[in-house]
Scaffold this active site. Structure first.
Site, PDB file in Angstrom:
ATOM      1  N   ARG A 111     -17.558  28.473  -2.845  1.00 47.29           N
ATOM      2  CA  ARG A 111     -16.904  27.928  -1.402  1.00 47.29           C
ATOM      3  C   ARG A 111     -18.244  27.431  -0.822  1.00 47.29           C
ATOM      4  NH1 ARG A 111     -13.812  32.312  -2.099  1.00 47.29           N
ATOM      5  NH2 ARG A 111     -11.573  31.746  -3.012  1.00 47.29           N
ATOM      6  N   LYS A 152     -22.256  14.269   6.870  1.00 49.30           N
ATOM      7  CA  LYS A 152     -20.827  13.903   6.059  1.00 49.30           C
ATOM      8  C   LYS A 152     -21.095  13.793   4.854  1.00 49.30           C
ATOM      9  CE  LYS A 152     -18.562  10.940   9.924  1.00 49.30           C
ATOM     10  NZ  LYS A 152     -18.407   9.605  10.434  1.00 49.30           N
ATOM     11  N   GLU A 200     -28.025  -0.429   8.323  1.00 51.08           N
ATOM     12  CA  GLU A 200     -27.751   0.436   9.188  1.00 51.08           C
ATOM     13  C   GLU A 200     -28.984   0.857  10.540  1.00 51.08           C
ATOM     14  OE1 GLU A 200     -25.071   1.798   9.058  1.00 51.08           O
ATOM     15  OE2 GLU A 200     -24.681   2.997   6.980  1.00 51.08           O
ATOM     16  N   LYS A 252     -29.018   9.062  15.758  1.00 50.30           N
ATOM     17  CA  LYS A 252     -28.438   9.956  15.207  1.00 50.30           C
ATOM     18  C   LYS A 252     -28.166  11.288  15.942  1.00 50.30           C
ATOM     19  CE  LYS A 252     -25.578  10.423  11.144  1.00 50.30           C
ATOM     20  NZ  LYS A 252     -25.306   9.759  10.016  1.00 50.30           N
ATOM     21  N   GLU A 260     -17.267  14.934  15.217  1.00 45.24           N
ATOM     22  CA  GLU A 260     -16.592  13.472  15.259  1.00 45.24           C
ATOM     23  C   GLU A 260     -14.969  13.767  15.513  1.00 45.24           C
ATOM     24  OE1 GLU A 260     -17.527  10.304  12.566  1.00 45.24           O
ATOM     25  OE2 GLU A 260     -15.160   9.853  12.947  1.00 45.24           O
ATOM     26  N   ARG A 282     -18.686  10.937  17.948  1.00 50.15           N
ATOM     27  CA  ARG A 282     -19.781  10.526  16.819  1.00 50.15           C
ATOM     28  C   ARG A 282     -19.004   9.235  16.305  1.00 50.15           C
ATOM     29  NH1 ARG A 282     -21.543  14.367  11.883  1.00 50.15           N
ATOM     30  NH2 ARG A 282     -22.188  12.747  10.588  1.00 50.15           N
ATOM     31  N   ASN A 337     -19.375   4.987  13.500  1.00 51.58           N
ATOM     32  CA  ASN A 337     -19.073   4.258  12.839  1.00 51.58           C
ATOM     33  C   ASN A 337     -19.305   2.245  12.845  1.00 51.58           C
ATOM     34  OD1 ASN A 337     -18.132   6.023  10.735  1.00 51.58           O
ATOM     35  ND2 ASN A 337     -16.194   7.116  12.126  1.00 51.58           N
ATOM     36  N   HIS A 358     -18.231   0.057  10.359  1.00 53.37           N
ATOM     37  CA  HIS A 358     -17.686   0.301   8.875  1.00 53.37           C
ATOM     38  C   HIS A 358     -16.217   0.368   8.680  1.00 53.37           C
ATOM     39  CE1 HIS A 358     -22.099   1.870   9.311  1.00 53.37           C
ATOM     40  NE2 HIS A 358     -21.796   2.924   8.405  1.00 53.37           N
ATOM     41  N   HIS A 405     -16.014  -0.502   4.925  1.00 53.97           N
ATOM     42  CA  HIS A 405     -15.466   0.059   4.198  1.00 53.97           C
ATOM     43  C   HIS A 405     -14.272  -1.001   3.290  1.00 53.97           C
ATOM     44  CE1 HIS A 405     -17.086   4.182   5.617  1.00 53.97           C
ATOM     45  NE2 HIS A 405     -18.229   3.835   4.852  1.00 53.97           N
ATOM     46  N   HIS A 448     -24.104  -1.155   0.580  1.00 57.49           N
ATOM     47  CA  HIS A 448     -23.683  -0.247   1.434  1.00 57.49           C
ATOM     48  C   HIS A 448     -23.735  -1.285   2.787  1.00 57.49           C
ATOM     49  CE1 HIS A 448     -21.357   2.566   4.445  1.00 57.49           C
ATOM     50  NE2 HIS A 448     -22.533   2.877   5.074  1.00 57.49           N
TER      51      HIS A 448
HETATM   52  P1  NAD Z   1     -27.875   4.548  -3.432  1.00 56.10           P
HETATM   53  O1  NAD Z   1     -27.939   6.314  -3.382  1.00 56.10           O
HETATM   54  O2  NAD Z   1     -27.417   4.607  -4.319  1.00 56.10           O
HETATM   55  O3  NAD Z   1     -29.500   4.508  -3.790  1.00 56.10           O
HETATM   56  C1  NAD Z   1     -30.141   2.690  -4.409  1.00 56.10           C
HETATM   57  C2  NAD Z   1     -30.432   2.497  -5.326  1.00 56.10           C
HETATM   58  O4  NAD Z   1     -32.034   2.968  -4.727  1.00 56.10           O
HETATM   59  C3  NAD Z   1     -30.167   3.256  -6.701  1.00 56.10           C
HETATM   60  O5  NAD Z   1     -30.428   2.564  -7.756  1.00 56.10           O
HETATM   61  C4  NAD Z   1     -31.391   4.144  -6.964  1.00 56.10           C
HETATM   62  O6  NAD Z   1     -31.596   5.257  -7.577  1.00 56.10           O
HETATM   63  C5  NAD Z   1     -32.592   3.687  -6.412  1.00 56.10           C
HETATM   64  N1  NAD Z   1     -33.269   4.156  -5.126  1.00 56.10           N
HETATM   65  C6  NAD Z   1     -33.262   5.231  -4.265  1.00 56.10           C
HETATM   66  N2  NAD Z   1     -34.039   5.834  -4.033  1.00 56.10           N
HETATM   67  C7  NAD Z   1     -35.204   5.106  -4.610  1.00 56.10           C
HETATM   68  C8  NAD Z   1     -37.059   4.870  -4.486  1.00 56.10           C
HETATM   69  N3  NAD Z   1     -37.373   5.770  -3.465  1.00 56.10           N
HETATM   70  N4  NAD Z   1     -37.615   4.350  -5.464  1.00 56.10           N
HETATM   71  C9  NAD Z   1     -36.494   3.353  -5.854  1.00 56.10           C
HETATM   72  N5  NAD Z   1     -35.616   3.257  -6.140  1.00 56.10           N
HETATM   73  C10 NAD Z   1     -34.280   4.529  -5.651  1.00 56.10           C
HETATM   74  O7  NAD Z   1     -27.943   3.732  -2.283  1.00 56.10           O
HETATM   75  P2  NAD Z   1     -27.927   3.543  -0.947  1.00 56.10           P
HETATM   76  O8  NAD Z   1     -27.595   2.624   0.094  1.00 56.10           O
HETATM   77  O9  NAD Z   1     -28.970   5.167  -0.187  1.00 56.10           O
HETATM   78  O10 NAD Z   1     -26.443   4.691  -0.149  1.00 56.10           O
HETATM   79  C11 NAD Z   1     -25.532   4.117  -0.202  1.00 56.10           C
HETATM   80  C12 NAD Z   1     -24.635   5.329  -0.219  1.00 56.10           C
HETATM   81  O11 NAD Z   1     -24.216   6.142   1.151  1.00 56.10           O
HETATM   82  C13 NAD Z   1     -22.900   4.828   0.441  1.00 56.10           C
HETATM   83  O12 NAD Z   1     -21.758   5.235  -0.737  1.00 56.10           O
HETATM   84  C14 NAD Z   1     -22.824   5.464   1.724  1.00 56.10           C
HETATM   85  O13 NAD Z   1     -21.614   5.882   1.766  1.00 56.10           O
HETATM   86  C15 NAD Z   1     -23.504   6.562   2.206  1.00 56.10           C
HETATM   87  N6  NAD Z   1     -23.615   6.765   3.187  1.00 56.10           N
HETATM   88  C16 NAD Z   1     -23.147   8.173   3.730  1.00 56.10           C
HETATM   89  C17 NAD Z   1     -23.354   8.491   5.243  1.00 56.10           C
HETATM   90  C18 NAD Z   1     -22.985   9.974   5.923  1.00 56.10           C
HETATM   91  O14 NAD Z   1     -23.090   9.322   6.596  1.00 56.10           O
HETATM   92  N7  NAD Z   1     -23.192  10.822   4.832  1.00 56.10           N
HETATM   93  C19 NAD Z   1     -23.489   7.508   6.150  1.00 56.10           C
HETATM   94  C20 NAD Z   1     -24.133   6.031   5.277  1.00 56.10           C
HETATM   95  C21 NAD Z   1     -24.036   6.041   4.061  1.00 56.10           C
HETATM   96  N1  GLY Z   2     -22.433   6.953   8.881  1.00 56.59           N
HETATM   97  C1  GLY Z   2     -21.443   8.220  10.615  1.00 56.59           C
HETATM   98  C2  GLY Z   2     -21.158   9.101  10.345  1.00 56.59           C
HETATM   99  O1  GLY Z   2     -22.457  10.042  10.353  1.00 56.59           O
HETATM  100  O2  GLY Z   2     -20.931  10.164  11.347  1.00 56.59           O
END
Ligand code: NAD
Ligand code: GLY
Length: 356
Positions: free
Chosen positions: A109, A131, A173, A215, A225, A229, A233, A236, A240, A253
């Protein structure tokens, strides 16, 4: 080094700077690192001065944001003997942060999570604000929680090993953050896109710091949100749908977000909400200089995926931001000023998505 406060119900700090991974303080209680098989061999040893159990390693990429991987991670936390006083240290990009945050919010939890983002995208956005999610076949990020981390450590040195396509994706982003809350950042980036793509550490540190400030302001005002907040998006609803229709992981993404920004700008222009008519062209030019597609047709061409309008519209109706099956959009008035929660009529959406 920069330190930015997030004034959430439990405040925490985002630390930004080079070399932070080797300086991390020992987390409370038993600690487990979660990472992926690309990042762990590169950076897990920088945390070797911490007392941790064997790291949990998942495959890199969007496919790991799944229930199957979540179940595996939860099982491995139990096998490592983690109790309620434990901490999960998420070392990686947004996939590891979203998956690790969700695992930490569910295990017993709720245990602590500390984010160590290693992609530009995760530094400027996903590691901040709490998130978490995994994807469902029926929609992106449909199963998740809010789980604020105990702290975030963005070691900008790690960006040096990022594939250029992943660096580019992060700029989707970054441009989003600038449009939401830092118009000057657009101007600041425009003349130095080459330095941005060359991974100039000073330039990237400035960009991460400014985006996290945007942010921080938004999340501190509306942690869960309820209203404001929603501006985060921007782009987005389109993004998405693009990611889901293409198949998760096929289009990064941030690349989908970049195209979503252009579509949101075009929508704002069509309904005459956009006050600055030069902005869509300006953002398109900037995306092009950063090696990102400047519109949906270009993304179709690059990805070899038709991204058919009816499929995109179906995906949008199931988006989390929909109300009674009608998708909601964030639209732009001018750089630095956006309007959340806007409906658009179906005819307009269809024409925006139709190949030209
Ligand atoms: P990711 O985590 O898939 O990383 C991209 C690639 O880069 C992967 O293959 C990873 O292994 C590689 N990598 C990571 N760091 C590295 C480094 N320093 N050197 C070499 N390779 C490296 O993708 P991302 O773009 O970081 O994240 C995308 C995800 O984030 C999506 O699922 C998206 O929905 C999510 N997201 C979440 C929020 C939130 O608020 N929680 C906001 C925006 C995006
Ligand atoms: N990436 C959208 C949020 O964090 O609210």
């Amino acid at each position: 080094m920069a330190q930015i406060a997030i004034e959430a119900s439990r405040p925490y700090a985002v630390h930004i700077g080079p070399g932070l991974l080797t300086e991390l303080p020992q987390p409370d209680g038993p600690t487990v690192i979660l990472s992926d098989s690309t990042v762990a061999p590169l950076y897990a040893d920088r945390l070797s001065n911490l007392r941790t159990s064997d790291p949990i390693i998942v495959p890199p990429g969007e496919d790991s944001k799944s229930f199957a991987t979540l179940e595996r991670v939860l099982g491995e936390l139990a096998n490592a003997g983690l109790d309620r006083s434990g901490t999960l240290l998420a070392l990686g990009g947004g996939v590891i942060g979203d998956l690790g945050g969700l695992a930490a919010s569910l295990y017993m939890r709720g245990i602590e999570v500390i984010h160590c983002p290693t992609t530009l995208l995760s530094m400027v956005d996903s590691s901040v604000g709490g998130k978490t999610a995994v994807n469902l076949a029926s929609g992106k990020n449909l199963a998740g929680t809010f789980k604020q981390p105990q702290a975030v450590y963005a070691d900008v040195e790690t960006l040096g090993t990022l594939e250029i396509e992943e660096l580019r994706s992060g700029f989707g982003e970054v441009i989003k953050s600038a449009l939401i809350g830092d118009a000057d950042l657009l101007e600041w980036i425009e003349p130095q896109t080459e330095a941005c793509l060359a991974g100039d550490p000073e330039v990237l540190t400035e960009i991460v710091t400014r985006c996290v400030r945007v942010k921080a302001r938004v999340v501190s005002a509306d942690e869960r949100e309820a209203g404001r907040r929603k501006v985060l998006n921007l782009g987005h609803t389109f993004a998405h749908a693009i990611e889901q229709v293409a198949g998760y992981g096929e289009i990064p993404h941030g690349v989908a977000v970049a195209v979503g920004l252009v579509l949101a700008l075009e929508a704002g222009a069509e309904i005459q909400l956009l006050e600055d008519s030069s902005l869509p062209g300006r953002v398109g030019d900037l995306l092009e200089k950063l090696g990102l597609p400047r519109n949906l047709d270009e993304l179709r061409e690059r990805s070899g995926n038709s991204l058919a309008p009816p499929a995109l519209q179906r995906a949008m109706s199931l988006d989390k931001k929909s109300a009674q099956g009608s998708p909601r959009f964030v639209l732009v008035r001018r750089a630095g000023s956006v309007e959340p929660d806007s409906p658009l009529n179906e005819g307009l959406i269809e024409s925006l998505l139709t190949p030209r």
